[in-house]
Write an enzyme that holds these catalytic residues in place. Structure first.
Site, PDB file in Angstrom:
ATOM      1  N   GLY A  10      32.179  31.608  49.828  1.00  0.00           N
ATOM      2  CA  GLY A  10      31.554  32.599  48.946  1.00  0.00           C
ATOM      3  C   GLY A  10      32.403  32.897  47.726  1.00  0.00           C
ATOM      4  O   GLY A  10      31.894  33.030  46.605  1.00  0.00           O
ATOM      5  N   CYS A  11      33.702  33.003  47.934  1.00  0.00           N
ATOM      6  CA  CYS A  11      34.613  33.333  46.825  1.00  0.00           C
ATOM      7  C   CYS A  11      34.713  32.172  45.832  1.00  0.00           C
ATOM      8  O   CYS A  11      34.824  32.387  44.623  1.00  0.00           O
ATOM      9  CB  CYS A  11      35.984  33.717  47.372  1.00  0.00           C
TER      10      CYS A  11
END
Length: 155
Positions: free
Chosen positions: A45-46
């Site tokens: 996600g990051c």
């Protein structure tokens, strides 16, 4: 925990960044700023969030807006993360947790019945006078960078 609200002055932000740099929000008065917090460099996600902000970096610059992503990762990890994914945004290292606590994003999280402290994925849009114009809590990554860009362009 600090609770930050829209239409209030942004907390101080003075942080070490990737590449041995430094970012001081007060040095960017007269520009808008996007300060986004993410849990951990080089996780799915990051990474997606970093790539999405990178893809829009030129448009943020055209909108007179600086972008910084902040995590509690060490600078060396941020350097590897930035290089590996060719990120074009500034990454801040809040190893001691002072910034994440001051901005109210160091929170109690729950995963599979386990509680732990971690960074809330959150984004703050700061106007040219250093006021918080918009806050996104518990960010869902898909489409987020586009939504933040639209808000910055409209500001």
């Amino acid at each position: 925990m600090t609770q930050i609200a829209e239409n209030t002055p942004a907390p101080a932000l003075n942080i070490t960044t990737d590449g041995g740099g430094h970012f001081d929000l007060s040095a960017h008065k007269g520009k808008k700023a996007v300060v986004y917090f993410y849990p951990k460099a080089d996780t799915p996600g990051c990474t997606t969030e970093g790539l999405d902000f990178t893809a829009l970096a030129d448009q943020f610059a055209e909108a007179n807006t600086v972008v910084i992503g902040i995590s509690r990762d060490k600078v060396t990890k941020l350097d590897r993360f930035k290089s590996k994914h060719d990120l074009k945004i500034v990454l801040g290292s809040d190893e001691d947790g002072v910034v994440t606590e001051a901005w109210g994003v160091w929170i109690l999280k729950k995963l599979y019945g386990r509680e732990y402290m971690g960074i809330e994925r959150a984004t703050f849009l700061i106007d040219t006078n250093g006021q918080i114009a918009r806050i996104w809590h518990n960010v869902k990554v898909k489409g987020h960078a586009d939504e933040v860009l639209q808000a910055a362009q409209a500001l």
